[in-house]
Each structure stands twice: as C-alpha cells, then as structure tokens.
Motif scaffolding. Sequence first.
Motif, PDB file in Angstrom:
ATOM      1  N   ASP A  48      29.231  52.012  46.163  1.00 55.03           N
ATOM      2  CA  ASP A  48      29.568  52.888  45.055  1.00 55.03           C
ATOM      3  C   ASP A  48      31.051  53.214  45.155  1.00 55.03           C
ATOM      4  O   ASP A  48      31.617  53.253  46.249  1.00 55.03           O
ATOM      5  CB  ASP A  48      28.749  54.177  45.105  1.00 55.03           C
ATOM      6  N   ALA A 116      33.593  51.204  35.729  1.00 61.04           N
ATOM      7  CA  ALA A 116      32.142  51.228  35.476  1.00 61.04           C
ATOM      8  C   ALA A 116      31.744  50.116  34.514  1.00 61.04           C
ATOM      9  O   ALA A 116      30.710  49.452  34.697  1.00 61.04           O
ATOM     10  CB  ALA A 116      31.732  52.589  34.931  1.00 61.04           C
ATOM     11  N   ARG A 120      29.368  46.771  35.425  1.00 60.31           N
ATOM     12  CA  ARG A 120      28.194  46.408  34.629  1.00 60.31           C
ATOM     13  C   ARG A 120      28.288  44.968  34.142  1.00 60.31           C
ATOM     14  O   ARG A 120      27.304  44.217  34.166  1.00 60.31           O
ATOM     15  CB  ARG A 120      28.042  47.360  33.444  1.00 60.31           C
ATOM     16  N   ASP A 125      24.823  47.013  40.322  1.00 59.50           N
ATOM     17  CA  ASP A 125      24.149  48.297  40.138  1.00 59.50           C
ATOM     18  C   ASP A 125      24.901  49.428  40.845  1.00 59.50           C
ATOM     19  O   ASP A 125      24.375  50.535  41.005  1.00 59.50           O
ATOM     20  CB  ASP A 125      22.699  48.242  40.627  1.00 59.50           C
ATOM     21  N   ARG A 127      27.455  52.509  41.369  1.00 58.62           N
ATOM     22  CA  ARG A 127      27.849  53.617  40.510  1.00 58.62           C
ATOM     23  C   ARG A 127      29.307  53.998  40.774  1.00 58.62           C
ATOM     24  O   ARG A 127      29.849  53.720  41.833  1.00 58.62           O
ATOM     25  CB  ARG A 127      26.949  54.835  40.741  1.00 58.62           C
ATOM     26  N   ASN A 156      26.203  54.324  34.544  1.00 57.92           N
ATOM     27  CA  ASN A 156      26.570  54.183  35.968  1.00 57.92           C
ATOM     28  C   ASN A 156      27.799  55.014  36.328  1.00 57.92           C
ATOM     29  O   ASN A 156      28.373  54.847  37.403  1.00 57.92           O
ATOM     30  CB  ASN A 156      26.820  52.717  36.317  1.00 57.92           C
ATOM     31  N   ALA A 214      20.271  57.421  36.322  1.00 60.10           N
ATOM     32  CA  ALA A 214      21.336  56.429  36.454  1.00 60.10           C
ATOM     33  C   ALA A 214      20.840  55.019  36.167  1.00 60.10           C
ATOM     34  O   ALA A 214      19.803  54.593  36.671  1.00 60.10           O
ATOM     35  CB  ALA A 214      21.930  56.485  37.852  1.00 60.10           C
TER      36      ALA A 214
END
Length: 265
Positions: A48, A116, A120, A125, A127, A156, A214
């Motif tokens: 993340d 973000a 995607r 996946d 965040r 996300n 999320a």
Amino acid sequence: MRHHVLNMGEVQGQGYVGQALGVADMLAVTYVDQLRYRTDDPHWVERDRFLLSTGHYAIALYSAFAEAGIVPVEELKTYGSDDSRLPMSGMASYTPGMEISGGSLGHGLTVAVGMALGLRLQGSDSRVFNFLSDGELNEGSTWEAAMGAKHHGLGNLIAMVDMNALQADGKTEGIMSIEPAHEKWEAAGWFTQRVGGNDVDALLAAFDAVAARAEPTGTPAVILCDTRIGAGVPLLETREKAHFMRIEADEWELCRQQLTEGATK
C-alpha cells in the motif's frame, strides 16, 4: 512514537513537534492496523502507498518508521543533520518508505489520485493513503483532486486529514474557514467520517469501515481527524505559538516526564 518525536526535536531544539505529537495516534493505527508493507523492501510492488502531503510532518512519520522497523531507531538521532536520510521535510529520494517529497501544500491528493488510478489500471489491489492537513483544504488543487477521485471511482484511495485547527499564520478558522468540512467532502462524493484523532478506538473503527468498502472501483474515503497539538505533553498543548515550536533546553526532560506520566495513568 511520541518519545521518538521528542528525541528528534531535541536534536534541533525546535521544529514541528506539536503536530507530530498530535498525529501519533493516527500514524500508529495506520502502520500497525492498516498498511500492507515490507520493512526490508520499501519498493515491494504489492505494498500500500502512504503519501505524506504535509512534508513538514516528516518527524512524525520517521517515528512511525522506527516503530515499524523501516528505519533503525538509532538513526533517529541524525534527524535534520547533514548527510542524514531523515531531513526535516520529507524527501522520497533520501528516506526508505517515503513515497513522495511533500511540502508544497495542496499537491499530495493530486498525486494520490494519479497513483490510485495507475494502480487500478495495472490490476493492483494496493490502496493509496494520503495524509493531509486541514490547512490544505484552503487549496483549490485539493478540491480538484477530490472531484477527480470521485469521477474516476477511486475506491482504493483513502485520505486522512489532520484537523488540528492551526496553520503557520494562525488558527485555521481565522485564515480561511474550512467548515463545514464533513459536508464538503460528502458533497464531493466521498465516504466521509469525522472522529477524534487522538482516540485509538475511534480511529480503528473508522479505518475498519473504510476497509470494508475498499475496492479498486468505488467511492473514495476520507477520515477527518480532530487532533490536539502537542497531545500527551500538557506543557506543549497550551503553547500559543505551536505551529513551529521553539523548546528550551531545560524543557525537553520535563516534556518526557509529562509524556511518561500521562501514559502510565
């Protein structure tokens, strides 16, 4: 983490100590309970992303890095020194775990939106967490980014706003009122919560509510966190000039004593 902040602050005798003490709970919950990362691999592709838009809050993030094992605790004593990996304002080129070089307020959320969206498009996946200050809500670029996040359905993306009610030139209310902040974020299409930023249980519940929603495509989320400047150290909580604090040499140990006493009550 708050003891780390005081130790680093004493190296320079001044700094953004009040903000760092105020957001320690926010960062602790984020790094212990929410972020996916590897301490030995800051560039792990599945991590993340945590973006510190407020680059001057670096002292707070370094304390989290130390507790997370991203930087050695003993390295904190080099804070702000020549050739240190821990400059006073966050620099991605120097510090492991620092994703962006923040500082010019209002840019962080724009970068987070692009990041973000890019993740995607890559099918990731992961965040993106973006840490902002309430003063950044004065910036038009922040609201352009907020609208862009809704438009692109960035489920996300999580924004965290330190609502400490203080800016460099004075109280936020007097510089430019940002209220009603909750209603503004909701109007921009974000899943919005407002909690006590020094209440760990409330923060955990807020992040859990975000995590439950999320997904790569969906609604971006923001948590507005009401914090106290200097939280945990009464001597500093009552300072009139608290944005950039000058702390006298004989006060640092008193700050530590107050912090320890408060934590043991």
